[in-house]
Write a protein that holds these residues in place. Structure first.
Motif, PDB file in Angstrom:
ATOM      1  N   GLY A 225      22.991 -36.514 -15.750  1.00 34.42           N
ATOM      2  CA  GLY A 225      22.573 -36.224 -17.115  1.00 34.42           C
ATOM      3  C   GLY A 225      22.529 -34.739 -17.402  1.00 34.42           C
ATOM      4  O   GLY A 225      22.966 -34.288 -18.459  1.00 34.42           O
ATOM      5  N   LEU A 226      22.012 -33.958 -16.432  1.00 36.93           N
ATOM      6  CA  LEU A 226      21.793 -32.536 -16.715  1.00 36.93           C
ATOM      7  C   LEU A 226      22.992 -31.669 -16.342  1.00 36.93           C
ATOM      8  O   LEU A 226      23.223 -30.626 -16.943  1.00 36.93           O
ATOM      9  CB  LEU A 226      20.546 -32.041 -15.967  1.00 36.93           C
TER      10      LEU A 226
ATOM     11  N   SER B 125      27.608 -34.144 -16.994  1.00 41.16           N
ATOM     12  CA  SER B 125      28.067 -34.875 -18.168  1.00 41.16           C
ATOM     13  C   SER B 125      28.364 -33.850 -19.255  1.00 41.16           C
ATOM     14  O   SER B 125      27.773 -32.768 -19.279  1.00 41.16           O
ATOM     15  CB  SER B 125      27.007 -35.874 -18.632  1.00 41.16           C
TER      16      SER B 125
ATOM     17  N   ALA C 165      28.614 -31.797 -22.755  1.00 41.99           N
ATOM     18  CA  ALA C 165      27.748 -31.557 -23.914  1.00 41.99           C
ATOM     19  C   ALA C 165      28.403 -32.225 -25.113  1.00 41.99           C
ATOM     20  O   ALA C 165      29.617 -32.345 -25.188  1.00 41.99           O
ATOM     21  CB  ALA C 165      27.579 -30.065 -24.155  1.00 41.99           C
TER      22      ALA C 165
ATOM     23  N   GLU D 185      24.089 -28.916 -26.133  1.00 39.76           N
ATOM     24  CA  GLU D 185      23.358 -29.244 -24.905  1.00 39.76           C
ATOM     25  C   GLU D 185      22.152 -30.141 -25.170  1.00 39.76           C
ATOM     26  O   GLU D 185      21.679 -30.821 -24.271  1.00 39.76           O
ATOM     27  CB  GLU D 185      22.898 -27.958 -24.211  1.00 39.76           C
TER      28      GLU D 185
ATOM     29  N   ARG E 171      21.191 -33.806 -24.061  1.00 43.63           N
ATOM     30  CA  ARG E 171      20.636 -34.242 -22.766  1.00 43.63           C
ATOM     31  C   ARG E 171      19.216 -34.766 -22.903  1.00 43.63           C
ATOM     32  O   ARG E 171      18.732 -35.461 -22.002  1.00 43.63           O
ATOM     33  CB  ARG E 171      20.686 -33.079 -21.776  1.00 43.63           C
TER      34      ARG E 171
ATOM     35  N   TYR F 208      18.735 -38.572 -22.472  1.00 40.52           N
ATOM     36  CA  TYR F 208      18.626 -39.304 -21.207  1.00 40.52           C
ATOM     37  C   TYR F 208      17.176 -39.590 -20.840  1.00 40.52           C
ATOM     38  O   TYR F 208      16.902 -40.385 -19.951  1.00 40.52           O
ATOM     39  CB  TYR F 208      19.334 -38.536 -20.080  1.00 40.52           C
TER      40      TYR F 208
ATOM     41  N   TRP G 237      13.889 -33.091 -29.989  1.00 39.72           N
ATOM     42  CA  TRP G 237      15.310 -33.189 -30.306  1.00 39.72           C
ATOM     43  C   TRP G 237      15.521 -33.027 -31.816  1.00 39.72           C
ATOM     44  O   TRP G 237      16.508 -32.457 -32.265  1.00 39.72           O
ATOM     45  CB  TRP G 237      15.825 -34.555 -29.841  1.00 39.72           C
TER      46      TRP G 237
ATOM     47  N   MET H  68      28.742 -40.349 -20.701  1.00 39.02           N
ATOM     48  CA  MET H  68      27.341 -40.237 -21.109  1.00 39.02           C
ATOM     49  C   MET H  68      26.596 -41.531 -20.845  1.00 39.02           C
ATOM     50  O   MET H  68      25.382 -41.522 -20.636  1.00 39.02           O
ATOM     51  CB  MET H  68      27.255 -39.917 -22.601  1.00 39.02           C
TER      52      MET H  68
END
Lengths: 221, 254
Positions: B36-37, B40, B42, B48, B51, B54, B110, B197
């Motif tokens: 995930g970090l 994978s 962006a 970014e 992420r 996840y 987010w 993803m």
């Protein structure tokens, strides 16, 4: 049917003789609504736009105010146990008590609402819808509230707990109640929201007394 | 089902399962976080900050799964008076509340760069917030009575009544035109998310589930052991010479 009428008559008679409960609820409703113009300022446009929300939120709080008395008085003096011992189904008892609660608190709120709507400069197009939403919504509030009131019987700090349990479940009624009035004020059809409100009432009518009766049963155990 | 109504049998079984679920959690969480970090891409739009998903999406799944577990266990407890089901319902609600909280916070983090706001009053967010309040109400009701069994039953009824919120959360993005994006994983046919993803998301989803199971087992076990300790203490008080009750009424101890 006879027994249901008997329960409603008993509760109404008690409410009438002890008085004050419905007067108090309406007074709370009126006073709280009147606070809003002081808080928001007397600007007519702003009041008009917020009127539906203010009326509904305040009506919701006012109808919650008297909920903890719904079963508590009967629970404390033991008459709830006697009522449970009668051949009447406990569900029917709950429906009767909810009906009496609605007649003593919901109905006065509906009567007071249009007057307050005038004070808040609500558009005249919204008046009929306001009455309709209240007519469909307040019985649902009483039904859901009865479930909460039955659950907190005998709990510590029951009153505060009751609001925590009941308010999240009140949210859908609030959303569609306000949504219908807003639609009507803007000249849009409010039928969908009214139908959803009606649907919630129809769903709550059998389910809430059932849950409330289950809660009462183990409060009396 | 009633085989496991014996608490000590459950404790033994849980003790056997727990290292496995804990191990799986650690491995999948490490893998999921790595993919995930670091491994994978962006997002072409979100950059970014994609992420965050996840953590955000699995915690949302688990918030709902924990509530469903709680409601199901409450139903079993109310109908069959199954003692373990009540304990599971009691143990699940704080975990579910924590998942809901994580989901709300990560979503808010987010939302600030993506939507330009910490919070929007849209259907998905609001129904998730209500779920959080339902969890709080459940926990408050559980502890509100002097008689714990009364709290368990009342909270069980509340859990079942609040279950109406779960389908509302699930379908809120389909029923209303919301700011929150519609379902992209559980779509009929192919999910509208790139496999690169989807892999870390799925790993994290399974890791969160096994984490939930692990914590649930720990909490149920400690509840059972606490009840046992309480029973032993009460027993000691009863059988001790000069027991409290004896002194109070001035009787000689039995």
């Amino acid at each position: 049917m006879n027994r249901l009428a008997e329960i409603i008559r008993r509760d109404l008679r008690l409410a009438l003789r002890q008085g004050s409960d419905s007067v108090m609820v309406v007074t709370f409703f009126v006073l709280t609504v009147v606070l809003f113009p002081f808080g928001l300022g007397p600007e007519a446009n702003l009041l008009e736009r917020t009127s539906a929300g203010v009326l509904w939120v305040t009506a919701l709080l006012a109808s919650m105010l008297s909920l903890d008395r719904l079963f508590l008085a009967d629970y404390e003096d033991g008459s709830l146990e006697l009522l449970a011992l009668t051949p009447t189904a406990l569900e029917l008892l709950v429906i009767g008590k909810v009906a009496a609660h609605w007649l003593t608190t919901g109905l006065p709120l509906i009567v007071a609402a249009p007057v307050l709507a005038v004070l808040l400069h609500m558009n005249a197009d919204g008046f009929a819808t306001l009455l309709f939403t209240m007519l469909l919504g307040t019985p649902t509030l009483s039904l859901i509230g009865a479930m909460g009131a039955a659950l907190v019987l005998g709990a510590r700090r029951g009153g505060v707990l009751l609001s925590l349990l009941v308010l999240p479940l009140y949210v859908p009624v609030l959303i569609f109640g306000v949504g219908a009035i807003d639609a009507a004020v803007q000249g849009l059809p409010a039928k969908a929201q009214l139908l959803l409100l009606g649907g919630m009432l129809v769903a709550a009518l059998p389910l809430a007394p059932w849950a409330a009766a289950a809660a009462l049963r183990q409060a009396l155990e | 089902m009633h085989r496991f109504a014996n608490p000590m049998r459950f404790v033994r079984l849980a003790a056997a399962i727990q290292p496995w679920t804990a191990g799986v959690t650690l491995i999948l969480l490490a893998l999921g976080l790595y993919f995930g970090l670091f491994d994978s891409p962006a997002d072409y739009q979100q950059g970014e900050s994609v992420r965050i998903m996840y953590v955000h999406v699995p915690s949302a799944w688990l918030a709902m799964a924990a509530y469903s577990t709680m409601a199901f266990a409450s139903g079993v407890g109310l109908v069959w008076k199954h003692p373990l089901a009540d304990l599971i319902a009691k143990a699940a609600s704080p975990i579910g509340a924590a998942f809901t909280f994580v989901c709300l916070v990560t979503g808010s983090l987010w939302g600030k760069p993506m939507w330009g706001t910490w919070w929007a009053w849209d259907a998905r967010l609001t129904s998730m917030l209500i779920l959080f309040f339902l969890y709080l109400g459940h926990m408050a009701l559980l502890n509100a009575f002097d008689d714990p069994t009364r709290g368990t039953k009342a909270a069980g009824i509340l859990a079942l009544a609040g279950f109406v919120n779960i389908p509302i959360i699930k379908f809120s993005v389909d029923w209303w035109n919301t700011l929150h994006q519609p379902a992209s994983v559980s779509k009929v046919g192919m999910p509208t998310i790139d496999p690169s993803m989807l892999l870390p998301l799925m790993l994290m989803g399974v890791a969160f589930t096994t984490f939930f199971v692990t914590v649930l087992l720990i909490r149920v076990r400690s509840e059972i052991l606490a009840a046992k300790v309480r029973a032993i203490r009460l027993n000691q008080i009863h059988s001790a010479p000069g027991a409290i009750s004896g002194e109070l009424v001035g009787e000689s101890p039995r």
